[in-house]
Design a protein around this motif. Structure first.
Motif, mmCIF file in Angstrom:
data_model
loop_
_atom_site.group_PDB
_atom_site.id
_atom_site.type_symbol
_atom_site.label_atom_id
_atom_site.label_comp_id
_atom_site.label_asym_id
_atom_site.label_seq_id
_atom_site.Cartn_x
_atom_site.Cartn_y
_atom_site.Cartn_z
ATOM 1 N N ASN A 1 0.824 -1.209 0.000
ATOM 2 C CA ASN A 1 0.000 0.000 0.000
ATOM 3 C C ASN A 1 0.859 1.261 0.000
ATOM 4 N N ALA A 2 2.033 1.212 0.616
ATOM 5 C CA ALA A 2 2.957 2.348 0.541
ATOM 6 C C ALA A 2 3.400 2.578 -0.892
ATOM 7 N N MET A 3 3.680 1.476 -1.615
ATOM 8 C CA MET A 3 4.041 1.598 -3.029
ATOM 9 C C MET A 3 2.889 2.205 -3.828
ATOM 10 N N LYS A 4 1.687 1.745 -3.557
ATOM 11 C CA LYS A 4 0.529 2.220 -4.310
ATOM 12 C C LYS A 4 0.284 3.709 -4.088
ATOM 13 N N ILE A 5 0.281 4.138 -2.829
ATOM 14 C CA ILE A 5 -0.090 5.538 -2.580
ATOM 15 C C ILE A 5 0.977 6.503 -3.077
ATOM 16 N N THR A 6 2.259 6.081 -3.033
ATOM 17 C CA THR A 6 3.303 6.985 -3.532
ATOM 18 C C THR A 6 3.287 7.057 -5.053
ATOM 19 N N HIS A 7 3.024 5.931 -5.723
ATOM 20 C CA HIS A 7 2.868 5.982 -7.179
ATOM 21 C C HIS A 7 1.692 6.883 -7.548
ATOM 22 N N ASP A 8 0.609 6.782 -6.809
ATOM 23 C CA ASP A 8 -0.561 7.603 -7.077
ATOM 24 C C ASP A 8 -0.272 9.079 -6.803
ATOM 25 N N HIS A 9 0.443 9.318 -5.717
ATOM 26 C CA HIS A 9 0.753 10.689 -5.303
ATOM 27 C C HIS A 9 1.642 11.411 -6.301
ATOM 28 N N LYS A 10 2.614 10.687 -6.881
ATOM 29 C CA LYS A 10 3.572 11.301 -7.801
ATOM 30 C C LYS A 10 3.240 11.049 -9.276
ATOM 31 N N SER A 11 2.132 10.414 -9.552
ATOM 32 C CA SER A 11 1.789 10.001 -10.915
ATOM 33 C C SER A 11 1.904 11.154 -11.928
ATOM 34 N N PRO A 12 2.439 10.832 -13.135
ATOM 35 C CA PRO A 12 2.869 9.514 -13.626
ATOM 36 C C PRO A 12 4.311 9.203 -13.218
ATOM 37 N N THR A 13 4.535 8.002 -12.761
ATOM 38 C CA THR A 13 5.870 7.574 -12.327
ATOM 39 C C THR A 13 6.162 6.181 -12.856
ATOM 40 N N LYS A 14 7.440 5.828 -12.865
ATOM 41 C CA LYS A 14 7.800 4.477 -13.289
ATOM 42 C C LYS A 14 8.991 3.903 -12.530
ATOM 43 N N TYR A 15 9.527 4.656 -11.531
ATOM 44 C CA TYR A 15 10.700 4.171 -10.804
ATOM 45 C C TYR A 15 10.444 4.132 -9.302
ATOM 46 N N GLY A 16 11.201 3.274 -8.642
ATOM 47 C CA GLY A 16 11.295 3.249 -7.197
ATOM 48 C C GLY A 16 12.700 2.828 -6.826
ATOM 49 N N TYR A 17 13.169 3.257 -5.646
ATOM 50 C CA TYR A 17 14.514 2.903 -5.186
ATOM 51 C C TYR A 17 14.431 1.979 -3.974
ATOM 52 N N ALA A 18 15.246 0.932 -4.002
ATOM 53 C CA ALA A 18 15.413 0.027 -2.868
ATOM 54 C C ALA A 18 16.906 -0.112 -2.588
ATOM 55 N N PHE A 19 17.239 -0.745 -1.455
ATOM 56 C CA PHE A 19 18.623 -0.808 -1.009
ATOM 57 C C PHE A 19 19.085 -2.255 -0.860
ATOM 58 N N GLU A 20 20.334 -2.481 -1.200
ATOM 59 C CA GLU A 20 20.916 -3.814 -1.091
ATOM 60 C C GLU A 20 20.791 -4.336 0.342
ATOM 61 N N GLY A 21 20.466 -5.619 0.463
ATOM 62 C CA GLY A 21 20.333 -6.248 1.773
ATOM 63 C C GLY A 21 18.946 -6.131 2.367
ATOM 64 N N SER A 22 18.013 -5.514 1.645
ATOM 65 C CA SER A 22 16.687 -5.251 2.201
ATOM 66 C C SER A 22 15.780 -6.476 2.152
ATOM 67 N N PHE A 23 14.779 -6.471 3.015
ATOM 68 C CA PHE A 23 13.698 -7.456 2.977
ATOM 69 C C PHE A 23 12.407 -6.712 3.283
ATOM 70 N N HIS A 24 11.440 -6.770 2.333
ATOM 71 C CA HIS A 24 10.202 -6.012 2.502
ATOM 72 C C HIS A 24 8.942 -6.871 2.406
ATOM 73 N N GLY A 25 9.097 -8.192 2.253
ATOM 74 C CA GLY A 25 7.922 -9.045 2.204
ATOM 75 C C GLY A 25 8.037 -10.102 1.134
ATOM 76 N N ARG A 26 6.976 -10.942 1.038
ATOM 77 C CA ARG A 26 7.009 -12.091 0.126
ATOM 78 C C ARG A 26 5.913 -12.034 -0.942
ATOM 79 N N THR A 27 5.157 -10.951 -1.001
ATOM 80 C CA THR A 27 4.232 -10.792 -2.118
ATOM 81 C C THR A 27 5.029 -10.396 -3.357
ATOM 82 N N LEU A 28 4.431 -10.516 -4.536
ATOM 83 C CA LEU A 28 5.189 -10.241 -5.756
ATOM 84 C C LEU A 28 5.695 -8.806 -5.803
#
Length: 452
Positions: A145-172
């Motif tokens: 949901n954080a991904m969804k609302i930020t994409h919506d907030h900044k739309s149109p967007t196509k990028y996101g940044y993540a960091f090496e070593g991270s774990f954010h969940g097991r959904t696709l």
């Protein structure tokens, strides 16, 4: 069980009854990760960090269910208040179809529900200007949901940044942000547009001396990738940057101050929403309500779960979509018992000064570990009661986990060769001394076995 006098008392683990329960469970359970063949007897005595299994073994649990039970088992700071309520059935409703209430006025309600939990969450996040919450079922959903609302907030967007070593969940979606073990992401498709940059896990890492590669070429990789002079990503097309203020599954990696300041400054400079994943590190675990509170960053979105008993995406009203059909979850905001537990946990943290207690007991644990750690310990680190001991090899780490369990202490591995220790937030001086003592015995036993 008297918590003030209880001690671990464990025979061979797993015992014969536990083996039967584990076999029965896996008869129909899909393959998944299980750390120990420990079967909690929910009808037996348990209090705080002490818990009884189905064979009568008493264990000292320094995992708190990976932080999902921040006050341990049957803790009277919460349980005594739960007993006051005449609970009802169903305790789960379709949370976006109806509301929970108790009495004529929410200010004098008989028991706290989802509305009260959201009110408390905005209160403990008000220093970031956060005033809006969406509840869900899990940490992965909170991140989605954080991904969804930020994409919506900044739309149109196509990028996101993540960091090496991270774990954010097991959904696709969250697996596209997970950059720790390859086994988590193997065979699965990735959301397009996710850029990955290093995470500075060395407390001394800076622009002048950086081993991780984040600071390189006259600036940080994050800033250089967005720079109008030579960068390959248009900042206006970036929906979010997401990081764990302290990496969990990746190995309890604590960032440098300069790294965090740089991430915060880049996000401010280019108006990129900063999402902090506080699923393991939040709700008082580090001695602050949020791990982000330790660092020079101003998050725009907090994703929380575990210690709250529900998933929660917390932000400002201007970040959330205005259309009502953008967010939804069958039981989001509709779990009465979990909402009560979350609200009462936040109450207990405040009422019993558990942030201060986590800080003090964490300091005690690190001092005791430093005094007795054998040579094969590479590092001891932590904030509050989010503690880590790193070993020279994975094999040694795994052997210490088993040796600790043999002595009645539950611990968990993380990263490549690290053990995490997560005692309850209200742990006493006696409990920390006992748990660390058992842990040191386990480390010494492993050292002796290897030497022999």
């Amino acid at each position: 069980m008297d918590r003030d006098t209880a001690e671990p008392d464990a025979a061979a683990l797993p015992g014969p009854n536990a083996e039967k329960w584990v076999e029965f469970h896996h008869k129909h359970a899909a393959p998944s990760e299980y750390s120990h063949e420990f079967v909690w007897d929910v009808t037996a005595e348990a209090d705080g960090p002490f818990v009884t299994d189905v064979d009568g073994n008493v264990l000292l649990d320094f995992t708190c269910h990976i932080g999902a039970a921040p006050l341990g088992y049957n803790n009277e700071k919460v349980l005594s208040k739960l007993r006051e309520f005449d609970l009802v059935e169903p305790m789960k409703i379709a949370g976006q179809d109806m509301y929970f209430g108790a009495g004529p006025d929410p200010e004098t309600a008989d028991f706290p529900g989802a509305s009260h939990l959201m009110d408390k969450l905005t209160d403990v996040s008000s220093h970031y200007g956060m005033d809006t919450v969406f509840l869900s079922n899990s940490g992965a959903e909170a991140v989605e949901n954080a991904m969804k609302i930020t994409h919506d907030h900044k739309s149109p967007t196509k990028y996101g940044y993540a960091f090496e070593g991270s774990f954010h969940g097991r959904t696709l979606g969250t697996l596209s942000l997970t950059k720790s073990k390859e086994v988590y992401t193997r065979h699965y498709p990735q959301v397009a547009g996710i850029e990955t940059v290093p995470f500075c896990a060395d407390s001394g890492c800076s622009a002048d001396a950086c081993d991780c590669g984040f600071f390189a070429g006259g600036g940080s990789q994050l800033r250089n990738s967005l720079s109008p002079e030579g960068g390959h990503v248009n900042p206006d097309e970036v929906a979010f940057a997401i990081l764990e203020p302290i990496q969990g599954v990746g190995g309890y990696r604590f960032p440098s101050e300069e790294f965090m300041a740089e991430v915060g400054d880049v996000c401010d400079t280019y108006d990129i929403p900063l999402v902090v994943d506080e699923i393991q590190s939040g709700v008082g675990r580090t001695g602050e309500m949020w791990a982000a509170d330790h660092y020079p960053i101003e998050p725009d979105v907090i994703a929380s779960a575990k210690g709250l008993r529900v998933g929660a995406t917390v932000s400002r009203s201007d970040v959330f979509p205005t259309e009502k059909n953008r967010l939804g979850s069958t039981f989001g905001g509709g779990d009465l018992l979990a909402s009560m537990q979350g609200a009462l946990t936040l109450d207990a943290i405040e009422e019993y000064d558990l942030l201060d207690n986590a800080t003090e007991r964490g300091r005690q644990a690190k001092e005791l570990l430093a005094d007795d750690a054998p040579d094969h310990v590479v590092d001891i680190r932590g904030k509050g009661l989010m503690l880590a001991v790193e070993f020279d090899t994975k094999q040694r780490r795994d052997a210490v986990v088993e040796a600790a369990l043999d002595r009645g202490l539950l611990t968990l591995g993380c990263g490549k060769k690290t053990i995490r220790l997560l005692p309850p937030l209200d742990s006493t001086e006696r409990e920390i001394e006992m748990g660390v003592g058992i842990f040191c015995e386990a480390m010494d036993a492993v050292a002796t076995e290897v030497a022999a």
